[in-house]
Design an enzyme around this catalytic site. Sequence first.
Site, short mmCIF file in Angstrom:
data_model
loop_
_atom_site.label_atom_id
_atom_site.label_comp_id
_atom_site.label_asym_id
_atom_site.label_seq_id
_atom_site.Cartn_x
_atom_site.Cartn_y
_atom_site.Cartn_z
N GLU A 137 0.86 -1.18 0.00
CA GLU A 137 0.00 0.00 0.00
C GLU A 137 0.90 1.23 0.00
O GLU A 137 1.97 1.24 0.60
CB GLU A 137 -0.91 0.01 1.24
CG GLU A 137 -1.73 1.30 1.32
CD GLU A 137 -2.86 1.24 2.34
OE1 GLU A 137 -2.81 0.40 3.25
OE2 GLU A 137 -3.80 2.05 2.21
N CYS A 160 -6.61 0.89 2.78
CA CYS A 160 -7.59 1.98 2.81
C CYS A 160 -7.45 2.91 1.62
O CYS A 160 -8.40 3.62 1.28
CB CYS A 160 -7.44 2.78 4.10
SG CYS A 160 -7.89 1.85 5.56
N ASN A 168 -11.91 -3.21 0.00
CA ASN A 168 -10.80 -3.51 0.90
C ASN A 168 -11.30 -4.06 2.22
O ASN A 168 -11.61 -5.24 2.33
CB ASN A 168 -9.93 -2.26 1.11
CG ASN A 168 -8.90 -2.46 2.21
OD1 ASN A 168 -8.25 -3.50 2.25
ND2 ASN A 168 -8.74 -1.51 3.10
N GLU A 169 -11.45 -3.19 3.18
CA GLU A 169 -11.75 -3.67 4.54
C GLU A 169 -13.20 -3.33 4.87
O GLU A 169 -13.47 -2.72 5.88
CB GLU A 169 -10.77 -2.99 5.50
CG GLU A 169 -10.63 -3.63 6.83
CD GLU A 169 -9.52 -2.95 7.64
OE1 GLU A 169 -9.66 -1.73 7.93
OE2 GLU A 169 -8.54 -3.62 7.98
O1 AHR Z 1 -2.26 -1.63 6.82
C1 AHR Z 1 -2.73 -0.39 7.21
C2 AHR Z 1 -4.24 -0.29 7.09
O2 AHR Z 1 -4.85 -1.16 7.97
C3 AHR Z 1 -4.82 -0.68 5.76
O3 AHR Z 1 -4.79 0.38 4.86
C4 AHR Z 1 -6.22 -1.04 6.09
O4 AHR Z 1 -6.75 -1.99 5.21
C5 AHR Z 1 -6.15 -1.50 7.52
O5 AHR Z 1 -7.07 -0.86 8.30
#
Ligand code: AHR
Length: 654
Positions: free
Chosen positions: A46, A240, A371-372
Amino acid sequence: MNTRRLLPLAVLLVAIPLAHGGAVLRVQAGQPGARINPVMWGVFFEDINFGADGGLYAELVKNRGFEFPEPLMGWTTISPSLAKGEVTVRTDSPFADANPHYARIVSEGTAPLGLSNEGFRGMGVRKGEGYAFSAQVRAVSGAPVLSVRLYGGDGAVLETVELKGLAAGWQRVTATLRPADTDARARLAVLVIGRGSVDVDFISLFPERTWRNRPGGLRADMVQSLADMHPGFVRFPGGCIVEGSVLSRRYQWKNTLGPVEGRKLVVNRWNYEFVHRPTPDYYQSFGLGFYEYFQLCEDIGAQPLPILNCGMACQFNSAEVCPLDQLDTYIQDALDLVEFANGPAESTWGARRAAMGHPEPFGMKMLGVGNEQWGPLYYERYERFARVLKEKHPEISLVSAAGPEPADARFGLAWSRLRELHADIIDEHCYAAPDWFFSNAHRYDRYDRSGPKVFMGEYAAQSVATVNVKNRNTLECALSEAAYMTGLERNADVVRMASYAPLFANTEAWQWTPDLIWVDSLHVALTPSYCVQNLFARNRGDRVLPVELSQEDGNSGRGLFASSVLDEGTGSVILKLVNANHADSRLTVRLEGARTVAAGTITTLEGDSPQSTDSPASPGRAAPGERSFFPSGPVFDVMLPADSFTVIHVGASK
Ligand code: AHR
């Protein structure tokens, strides 16, 4: 840290007499179980912590196009007291529409006047190496000379090149700079000498020595640290960052293709995410864009795993959602991405790939939807993506999200809904204390074997607490991850993939700690967690060998953890052994079903104490050194050092 040296061979020889009592590990060497996914151990990339701009993307100039909201951020006007003139930022007749701002240097010729760039918290240059300078330049009046200089952190001039005969229209000028010295805090300056005015834009400096020496490429030492791990996959571009704090700032892969001058800058969400770690100079240039990600994967033999926005901004931020009746744009982006990665060079998006230099398909097999994310709004969006993608591209496995926690109500709901939706692979995330990882080493022993498979897509032990700036990459954290990974490996029938997160951090500009690999402008430092990831990935094996570990209670510490795999190519049995006791522990290994065993190797990661924070491998390349190992027979004893992770290879035959 003074790491304790690897134990001398004589001690590790393991020709130690067989002991009575103690821990016993039974390995069903003759009964291989589940097949291990060849891409089981991968990496999660990321653009956080200056991971891309200021990291993997080797550009040394920050804000090269003057497109930050403060156009001169990162730049200083160099105007010695004698210099008369001015530097202004303008937008009339730019050289590229995507880069409307440029700087005009107007000099009366009394002294050199211009701009200098600080790099990404320090510009790292090495003595005698070549650095490719380029800029868009337009002579406006007079016949000025443009002096391109590298200054050391102390102000000493490391290199000067003069560019004369500047054209009246925008022109790309280039030069090679060879600094007279190595400097971690060099600056690049462009100065007008003589009376006249010059417009400058897209001022760039790259090391010639990038990964595979590609002009405008990636930092060779950082890519090497990935290549050394032999990762099975690369998940990109986040995180994120995929979601954006609002949808307009989401990651849009189509905007990251083509000539870099045409890639429009977007603020990096980690610029402002943490008030305690503000990074006002953090933007995404997209110099590392989707084409480059796919190319990176190909270079290091990893499967690409892109994650796309599913019509939801970060639920920790605005939680903005795209209405369902407008979701088609997002779904079309996913379909187009499949074509970009895999379509023929004659197809619309395949042609874009071919035009960038890769007519052959990249062979993408997996795609992440969101993603999350969590909650019903996600499942209804995932369902729509899946319906279309499964119909048009059944060959692509879809990765869906289980939210940010590994066991809360959101997680439970995710699994039940995604199971109903026949999801392929569910992405679980966990940032927790080392204790969590030790005590969840058997988490997957009880998982339902039918239905979706698991991708442990983000995990890392936190020495203090999640998002705490005091978190450190301790040996204890790494050992807890190793213990947990033995559980992932033993359950490789249900756990298909795993990746530590985040991957990279710039020591001067991080937002999140711990991270797997730390870098500054000149160096790469590997952590104990990196060693663990490296040892698992490079010792993957092909089949799980069932193990049964019995150990004595009352040890100081958390006990032993073990897994074993068979390497079908060599016939080797590979053991992964974590001693989380604070004392050396004797382990009797019984390779059941093996009649003879052959010499192999042993590798041990250990430190001064569980709280040791750096790595025996740092700043070296791979994992701790490998030694020869001579088992006394199918039943042998091994002494595992206190607080250590050991990988043993032995040849075994029935
Ligand atoms: O790894 C850091 C962050 O942690 C990532 O962007 C996210 O997916 C998670 O909350």
